[in-house]
Design a protein around this motif. Structure first.
Motif, mmCIF file in Angstrom:
data_model
loop_
_atom_site.group_PDB
_atom_site.id
_atom_site.type_symbol
_atom_site.label_atom_id
_atom_site.label_comp_id
_atom_site.label_asym_id
_atom_site.label_seq_id
_atom_site.Cartn_x
_atom_site.Cartn_y
_atom_site.Cartn_z
ATOM 1 N N THR A 4 11.985 17.693 39.505
ATOM 2 C CA THR A 4 12.841 18.726 40.088
ATOM 3 C C THR A 4 12.004 19.590 41.018
ATOM 4 O OG1 THR A 4 12.412 20.185 38.204
ATOM 5 C CG2 THR A 4 14.380 18.813 38.081
ATOM 6 N N ASN A 5 12.695 20.325 41.861
ATOM 7 C CA ASN A 5 12.048 21.239 42.812
ATOM 8 C C ASN A 5 11.004 20.532 43.674
ATOM 9 O OD1 ASN A 5 13.498 23.427 41.664
ATOM 10 N ND2 ASN A 5 11.956 23.583 40.051
ATOM 11 N N GLU A 6 11.291 19.291 44.067
ATOM 12 C CA GLU A 6 10.335 18.544 44.873
ATOM 13 C C GLU A 6 10.308 19.072 46.303
ATOM 14 O OE1 GLU A 6 11.267 14.357 44.530
ATOM 15 O OE2 GLU A 6 9.710 14.147 43.027
ATOM 16 N N GLY A 49 6.145 19.355 42.899
ATOM 17 C CA GLY A 49 7.321 19.796 42.163
ATOM 18 C C GLY A 49 7.052 19.740 40.678
ATOM 19 N N ASP A 50 8.110 19.858 39.903
ATOM 20 C CA ASP A 50 8.002 19.828 38.449
ATOM 21 C C ASP A 50 8.438 18.457 37.945
ATOM 22 O OD1 ASP A 50 7.323 22.581 38.432
ATOM 23 O OD2 ASP A 50 9.444 23.089 38.619
ATOM 24 N N TYR A 51 7.622 17.877 37.077
ATOM 25 C CA TYR A 51 7.924 16.552 36.531
ATOM 26 C C TYR A 51 8.048 16.655 35.018
ATOM 27 C CZ TYR A 51 7.551 11.611 35.378
ATOM 28 O OH TYR A 51 7.782 10.357 34.894
ATOM 29 N N ASP A 52 9.145 16.131 34.482
ATOM 30 C CA ASP A 52 9.364 16.110 33.039
ATOM 31 C C ASP A 52 9.047 14.706 32.536
ATOM 32 O OD1 ASP A 52 10.247 16.086 30.424
ATOM 33 O OD2 ASP A 52 12.170 17.042 30.857
ATOM 34 N N THR A 92 12.128 12.640 35.064
ATOM 35 C CA THR A 92 12.762 13.176 36.264
ATOM 36 C C THR A 92 11.899 14.265 36.888
ATOM 37 O OG1 THR A 92 13.999 14.806 34.972
ATOM 38 C CG2 THR A 92 15.096 12.704 35.432
#
Length: 160
Positions: A41-43, A31-34, A39
């Motif tokens: 997202t899209n895991e 997914g996307d990691y900030d 956080t």
């Protein structure tokens, strides 16, 4: 002298690991990691079932890892696993998670044993995970299994 039978060696390794090991699940989270907010997202989860033998870590087995990994060894948060290669939906790699004895273990690195290109087993070093908890990952795996039952597919590692 005859040619060595790597396929037979792979079968023997699987038989021994199966006899003395246990079945676990390996989870790959993508997914996307900030990094600023911490956080994700899209895991999505990719899961495969594996047969493993767990070994306690020792000072000699963590020489190739960083100092943080070595500090965790002193705290008892490090384990090593031999994973049978046969039947895996994907090859385990750094960052994947093992669900083992009620805990989540991060793979820090590993080495495949694949003589003549025939995967036999993977030796991986893991540390106790602080990023994911057992219940959350088990819920995700259960949701995947329910989806598979709905679509009639039989193996969890066939589903991504």
């Amino acid at each position: 002298m005859g040619k060595f039978d790597y396929q037979n060696a792979a079968k023997t390794a699987l038989r021994l690991i199966d006899q003395f090991g246990q079945s676990i699940q390996i989870v790959r989270v993508s997914g996307d990691y900030d990094p600023v907010t911490g956080t994700a997202t899209n895991e999505t989860l990719q899961v495969t079932t594996a047969v493993v033998v767990s070994l306690p870590a020792s000072g000699g087995t963590v020489q190739a890892f960083d100092n943080k990994f070595k500090e965790d060894l002193k705290k008892g948060k490090i384990r090593f696993f031999y994973i049978a290669a046969k039947g895996l939906g994907f090859e385990p790699e750094a960052g994947d998670l093992l669900l083992f004895e009620g805990g989540v273990w991060d793979i820090g690195g590993g080495t495949p044993l694949n003589p003549a290109g025939v995967p036999v087993l993977f030796a991986v070093g893991c540390r106790s995970s602080g990023k994911y908890d057992w219940a959350t990952l088990q819920a995700g795996v259960a949701a995947l299994e329910a989806e598979m039952a709905h679509f009639g597919t039989g193996n969890i590692h066939d589903w991504e």
